[in-house]
Structures are given as structure tokens and as C-alpha cells.
Design a protein around this motif. Structure first.
Motif, short mmCIF file in Angstrom:
data_model
loop_
_atom_site.label_atom_id
_atom_site.label_comp_id
_atom_site.label_asym_id
_atom_site.label_seq_id
_atom_site.Cartn_x
_atom_site.Cartn_y
_atom_site.Cartn_z
N ALA A 1 -0.09 16.71 41.46
CA ALA A 1 -1.26 15.86 41.28
C ALA A 1 -0.93 14.49 40.70
N PHE A 2 0.22 14.37 39.99
CA PHE A 2 0.49 13.13 39.27
C PHE A 2 1.86 12.55 39.64
N GLU A 3 1.90 11.22 39.66
CA GLU A 3 3.18 10.51 39.67
C GLU A 3 3.40 9.99 38.26
N VAL A 4 4.58 10.23 37.70
CA VAL A 4 4.92 9.77 36.36
C VAL A 4 6.16 8.89 36.46
N ILE A 5 6.06 7.69 35.88
CA ILE A 5 7.17 6.73 35.88
C ILE A 5 7.31 6.19 34.47
N TYR A 6 8.53 6.08 33.99
CA TYR A 6 8.74 5.39 32.73
C TYR A 6 10.18 4.89 32.62
N VAL B 1 4.43 10.71 49.77
CA VAL B 1 3.00 10.79 49.50
C VAL B 1 2.33 9.68 50.29
N ALA B 2 1.24 10.01 50.96
CA ALA B 2 0.53 9.02 51.77
C ALA B 2 -0.33 8.14 50.88
N ASP B 3 0.32 7.21 50.18
CA ASP B 3 -0.41 6.46 49.16
C ASP B 3 -0.48 4.96 49.43
N GLY B 4 0.00 4.51 50.59
CA GLY B 4 -0.23 3.15 51.02
C GLY B 4 0.29 2.06 50.12
N ASP B 5 1.42 2.26 49.43
CA ASP B 5 1.88 1.22 48.52
C ASP B 5 3.39 0.97 48.57
N THR B 6 4.08 1.49 49.57
CA THR B 6 5.53 1.33 49.62
C THR B 6 5.94 -0.14 49.68
N GLY B 7 5.27 -0.92 50.54
CA GLY B 7 5.59 -2.34 50.65
C GLY B 7 5.32 -3.08 49.35
N THR B 8 4.19 -2.76 48.72
CA THR B 8 3.84 -3.40 47.45
C THR B 8 4.86 -3.05 46.38
N ASN B 9 5.26 -1.79 46.30
CA ASN B 9 6.24 -1.37 45.30
C ASN B 9 7.59 -2.06 45.51
N LEU B 10 8.02 -2.18 46.75
CA LEU B 10 9.27 -2.86 47.03
C LEU B 10 9.17 -4.35 46.66
N PHE C 1 -2.92 11.15 41.86
CA PHE C 1 -3.06 10.90 43.28
C PHE C 1 -4.48 11.17 43.77
N GLY C 2 -5.09 12.23 43.29
CA GLY C 2 -6.41 12.62 43.77
C GLY C 2 -7.50 11.64 43.38
N ALA C 3 -7.23 10.84 42.33
CA ALA C 3 -8.26 9.92 41.85
C ALA C 3 -8.31 8.64 42.66
N GLY C 4 -7.32 8.46 43.57
CA GLY C 4 -7.28 7.23 44.34
C GLY C 4 -7.06 6.02 43.47
N ASP C 5 -6.32 6.18 42.37
CA ASP C 5 -6.18 5.09 41.42
C ASP C 5 -5.01 4.20 41.81
N ALA C 6 -3.99 4.14 40.98
CA ALA C 6 -2.96 3.13 41.18
C ALA C 6 -2.27 3.24 42.52
N HIS C 7 -2.23 4.38 43.12
CA HIS C 7 -1.60 4.54 44.42
C HIS C 7 -2.63 4.55 45.55
N THR C 8 -3.77 3.93 45.36
CA THR C 8 -4.88 3.94 46.31
C THR C 8 -5.23 5.37 46.66
N GLY D 1 7.34 2.93 41.96
CA GLY D 1 7.24 3.96 42.97
C GLY D 1 8.59 4.53 43.37
N ASN D 2 8.52 5.48 44.28
CA ASN D 2 9.71 6.15 44.78
C ASN D 2 10.66 5.17 45.45
N SER D 3 10.10 4.36 46.36
CA SER D 3 10.94 3.45 47.14
C SER D 3 11.55 2.36 46.28
N GLY D 4 10.77 1.80 45.35
CA GLY D 4 11.30 0.76 44.48
C GLY D 4 12.39 1.28 43.56
N THR D 5 12.24 2.52 43.10
CA THR D 5 13.25 3.11 42.22
C THR D 5 14.57 3.29 42.96
N ILE D 6 14.49 3.74 44.21
CA ILE D 6 15.72 3.92 45.00
C ILE D 6 16.34 2.56 45.32
#
Length: 564
Positions: free
Chosen positions: A260-265, A40-49, A327-334, A96-101
Motif C-alpha cells: 500500500a505504501f512507497e517509503v523513501i528516505y 506501480v502504475a503511478d504516472g510519475d516516472t518521467g517526473t521522478n527522473l 498508493f491507494g490515496a492517489g496522493d504523491a504518486h497520483t 521514486g524507483n526510477s530516480g533511485t536507480i
């Protein structure tokens, strides 16, 4: 100043590695964030890592602090102590995806390095750990995709497995293999090739491996260079264009047509229940990654029905630290690369809260919340991310805990450098934060609003009722494990045997100095009927004093009390 090399991997080397990796990701975070189109083009991979490694590093530091605070006979942490802490910290802090991996990669290494409680490991052990890390990360991803961090991890393990020498030599080989694989990622994924970029998650892994090389050799390898056009695959001089990429091992959702949503828990559940959960979540969406084990899991998935994803977790066990991003709201994942930028709000409140119930209450009042689980305080990076998520020109920060004062101050300084005006109100309890939020008026001048909120918080005395975990000296005398403690303004004022009776005494002492409003926040383990009992007591004994009751969830304390 060059890092003093370690010829083998022990607990101190793990500590050093975590620290160096955190600093390196801090340097590279914005560059990695900028290269984010997959999954997802959400601009947060570095931050999540960065946040994931920050949590891992904090857990390792806590292990060392525990030994340093103990007796001399306690000695020093073993390699097993350090790697288990690293893996657990990464698991509970994975973002995020990258941090989880990455969390699963570290867990895979820990499973090998902790075997037999060794004081250190040699090159053969490190090679085996890197191989197991790569294999376990692939198994955690529902649908592995080549050209992602999984490919980079596999190449690192392959290169390490084909070399001899000491641990430093193995780490260098793994780093070089990772660089070559990263440079090749645009040729493996069409979305990367179209953008002319490498995979962001893989880029982050290269940074983490570079820190391992520096730990074991004392020398920092050359950074993964950026070039204006195509990638080359020389193991030692690999270069690639840096532009928007992603960093996962899952089906592409970057074009705006995905869920539309990323869910993490985090999830507490047995292995058999998690196997069924994987099947259910796989049918609901994509980008599914489930990592962990031994009863604790980190679940990440992209879905259209966020409620169903959480419901599936409830059926499997006990989910907490639930995080849902639209994702569409531009919230936590920009926002995605092709979505319009969201206008900044004029003002926002960011608050740390100790339980899910209070998180909902604060959110209803318009605050952006950071959930602090008992014994798991948020790091400064998590507060910085929350301020960014609030996306406002002016931010009021409520730490709601005296121990978070310095953490919150560091976060405030960082976001000020990004052009955000931040005011830190030194709230010491969530009930003080509730009082501050009650008088918050976004339309008022910023300074006036901050003064009003600070005054309301300062006028609120705070208390809590909790159970002592061990024998200790207090201002009220010596308490034993299992005693009920009543703390007023942070100090133990009452030691009792009954929760309700202790709460009564605390409340009476607080109201002896006057008050107009009592706020009660109940933890999950508070006795049944205590709220109504205390409410009746206030009504009968203290005229013109109102009482409000909230459910806090798993907040650590049995009861929080505020008196205004």
C-alpha cells in the motif's frame, strides 16, 4: 543551435551533459509519465527522473559557482569534482524507483571517472564507467528483473564495450544499444506486453544517453519513436508503442494487489548497518532499492507497514527526508491505472519548511509540505510536484525563504499553465508562514483568503539565532567563526557569544516595537531550557504578550522567532 562537440569527457562536458539531460527530460517528461504500469502504475516516472537530474545538475552548477567565486588561482573544477557533485546531487534528490536507480548509475560512473583526479577521460574510461554503472545499479536492486531500466543499462554498457573510437563514438554505441534493449522490453515483461508498451525507466535512460551523445558529438540523435503496435529491435531505428509503463527493476506490483505504501528516505549509516537494513526491508515488502555509500544512502521500498520501514531505518542510522506515499490515496504518486481519479480539492496550501518538526505542524494544519534541508533548497520541479500532489484548483504557495522567491515564482508559472490558480505569498521565514496559515480559510473567496494570509505574514517580524560558519562583515560588525548571530528580518543585528543571551537581546529589540504573540521554533541543537527561559522573560517583561513554542527539528538555525 547545435551543441559544440567535446572529444573527451571533462568537467565542462559533465556540466553540459547534465543541462542537456535536464532539458531533454523536461521535453519527454509527460510522455514518460504517460507510460507507467511497472512496478506501480503511478504516472510519475518521467517526473521522478527529471527531479533527480535537476538535483544532479544543481550540484554540478554549485561546484562551478564555487570556483568562479574564488580566486583566479583556484582554477576550474576537475572531472572528479564534477562527477562527484553529479552523483551526490542525484543521490540526495533521487525520487521514486526510477530516480533511485538512475542515481546509482551516475554514482557508478563517478566512481570510475573520479579515480586519480584526472582532468578528463578518454573512450576507454567512458566504456569502463558505463560498465561499472550498470553493474552497481544491479547490485543496488534487491531482486533485479529483466525488461526494466537495468536491462537497458546493461545493453548500453555492452554496446559501448564492443566499440572503438573516441568518446562520441562510445556514447553513440551506448545509446543505440539502449534503444534496441528498450524496444525489446515488452517481450521480457508480461505486464509490458499486455499493455503493448516499453519500460518507462528505460525510456528515461535513453533520453539521458541521448544528451550524452549530443554533448560529445554536437548532434542530437533521433528520438525513440512511438508506433501504434509492436516493437522492433533495430539498434539505430528502434521503435515501440508508448503507453503506460513503469521503470524499475523490482517485482511487479502494478495490478493493485501490491503493497500500500512507497517509503523513501535518505539515511546516514555505516555499510554494515545497511546490509542488515536491506535484509529487514526485503522481508517487509518489495521494489527495494538501496543506493549510495560512504555513510549516505537513499532507501526506496514498497511496503504495507510504512512505520516498520522507517523504524528499520532508525535502527540502522539516522533517516531524514522521509517521504511516505499511500498508493491507494492517489496522493504523491497520483494514481494507478485502474483506480478512479481523485476529485480535485477546491483550495490547498503548499509550503516549504526547514525542518521535520515544522513539516508535521504544517501538515496537521492541512498544508502540503516540501522539506528544505540546510544547504539543500528545493528546486522548482520539486515545488511543481508538490502543487500537483495537493491536487487542488486553487493553491497558495508559501516559500518561507527570500532566496526561494524566484524558484517559487517559476514553479507557480508552470502550474498556472496546467490550469491551476496559484497565489505566491512572499513569506521570508517559516514563522511568517505559520502566521499566514493561522488565518487561512478555504471557504472564503480565493482573493480574500490570499489578502488575509498576506497581511498576517507581513505583520509578522521574523528573526533567527544561528552560529557563524566563517569570519565575515555584517551590519553589526565583523563576526568570527563560532560567534552567535541574531538576525532580525534577514540582517545581522546582534553578535554574541552565548545563544540564550543573544536570543534575549533579539527578542527585546523586536518587542520594543510592540507585539501580541511570540512564536519560538527550536532547532535540534538549541540549548536545553532556552524556550522556557524566553517564555518566562516575555511573561514577566511584556504584559499581554503570549508565547507559543514548536520543535523544528534539523532546521539549520538554532532558533526561529516570530513576533506578531
Amino acid at each position: 543551435m547545435p551543441q559544440v562537440p567535446q572529444t573527451f569527457l571533462d568537467a565542462l562536458a559533465v556540466r553540459t551533459w547534465c543541462g542537456l539531460a535536464l532539458r531533454a527530460l523536461g521535453r519527454d517528461r509527460e510522455e514518460i509519465d504517460a507510460i507507467n504500469v511497472y512496478p506501480v502504475a503511478d504516472g510519475d516516472t518521467g517526473t521522478n527522473l527529471y527531479l533527480t537530474v535537476e538535483s544532479a545538475a544543481a550540484a554540478v552548477e554549485a561546484v562551478f559557482a564555487g570556483y568562479e567565486a574564488g580566486s583566479a588561482a583556484a582554477g576550474k573544477p576537475s572531472l572528479a569534482d564534477a562527477v562527484r557533485a553529479m552523483a551526490h546531487g542525484a543521490l540526495i534528490g533521487a525520487r521514486g524507483n526510477s530516480g533511485t536507480i538512475l542515481a546509482q548509475l551516475l554514482r557508478g560512473m563517478a566512481q570510475v571517472l573520479a579515480e586519480g583526479e584526472p582532468p578528463h577521460t578518454d573512450a576507454a574510461g567512458l566504456r569502463l564507467a558505463l560498465r561499472h554503472a550498470s553493474d552497481s545499479a544491479r547490485q543496488a536492486v534487491a531482486h533485479p528483473v529483466e525488461g526494466t531500466v537495468l536491462s537497458v543499462a546493461s545493453a548500453a554498457a555492452d554496446a559501448a564495450g564492443g566499440t572503438g573510437g573516441d568518446c562520441g563514438t562510445v556514447a553513440r554505441a551506448a545509446h543505440q544499444g539502449a534503444c534496441a534493449a528498450l524496444a525489446a522490453t515488452p517481450g521480457q515483461l508480461a505486464v509490458l506486453e499486455r499493455a503493448g508498451v516499453v519500460d518507462a525507466g528505460g525510456r528515461g535512460l535513453v533520453t539521458v544517453l541521448s544528451a550524452l551523445v549530443e554533448t560529445l558529438t554536437g548532434e542530437r540523435p533521433g528520438t525513440f519513436a512511438t508506433a501504434p503496435s509492436t516493437a522492433t529491435a533495430s539498434p539505430s531505428t528502434a521503435t515501440a508503442t508508448v503507453g503506460p509503463t513503469g521503470g524499475g527493476g523490482c517485482p511487479e506490483t502494478a495490478g493493485g494487489d501490491g503493497p500500500a505504501f512507497e517509503v523513501i528516505y535518505l539515511l546516514e549509516a555505516p555499510d554494515a548497518a545497511v546490509d542488515r537494513l536491506r535484509e529487514r526491508l526485503d522481508a517487509l515488502g518489495d521494489s527495494l532499492v538501496v543506493v549510495g555509500g560512504d555513510g549516505l544512502w537513499n532507501v526506496h521500498v514498497h511496503v504495507d507497514d510504512a512505520g516498520a520501514a522507517v523504524e528499520a531505518g532508525v535502527e540502522a542510522g539516522r533517516p531524514h527526508r522521509i517521504r511516505i506515499t499511500h498508493f491507494g490515496a492517489g496522493d504523491a504518486h497520483t494514481r494507478g491505472a485502474d483506480r478512479p481519479a481523485r476529485d480535485r480539492a477546491e483550495r490547498a496550501v503548499v509550503a516549504v519548511v526547514p525542518g521535520e518538526g515544522l513539516a508535521g505542524l504544517y501538515a496537521e494544519a492541512g498544508a502540503t509540505t516540501v522539506l528544505a534541508r540546510p544547504g539543500e533548497p528545493p528546486a522548482s520541479g520539486e515545488l511543481v510536484e508538490a502543487v500537483r500532489r495537493a491536487h487542488a484548483r486553487e493553491v497558495v504557495l508559501l516559500p518561507n525563504d527570500p532566496d526561494l522567491r524566484h524558484t517559487a515564482a517559476a514553479a507557480a508559472e508552470q502550474v498556472r499553465s496546467e490550469g491551476v490558480r496559484v497565489a505566491l505569498i512572499p513569506t521570508r521565514s517559516a514563522v511568517q508562514g505559520i502566521a499566514a496559515l493561522a488565518v487561512h480559510e478555504p471557504d472564503r473567496r480565493f482573493d480574500e483568503d490570499v489578502v488575509s494570509m498576506t497581511s498576517a505574514a507581513g505583520a509578522t517580524r521574523h528573526a533567527e539565532v544561528a552560529v557563524a560558519e566563517r569570519q565575515s562583515w555584517t551590519m553589526a560588525g565583523i563576526c568570527q567563526a563560532g560567534d552567535v548571530l541574531g538576525l532580525i528580518d534577514g540582517d545581522v543585528a546582534v553578535i554574541g557569544a552565548d545563544v540564550t543571551a543573544t536570543a534575549e537581546t533579539v527578542l527585546d529589540r523586536m518587542l520594543a516595537a510592540g507585539g501580541e504573540l511570540v512564536t519560538l521554533v527550536l532547532g535540534d541543537e538549541a540549548p536545553e531550557g532556552i524556550a522556557e527561559h524566553l517564555r518566562t522573560r516575555v511573561r514577566e517583561r511584556y504584559l499581554a504578550v503570549d508565547t507559543v513554542v514548536y520543535r523544528g527539528g534539523r532546521q539549520g538555525a538554532l532558533l526561529l522567532i516570530g513576533v506578531e
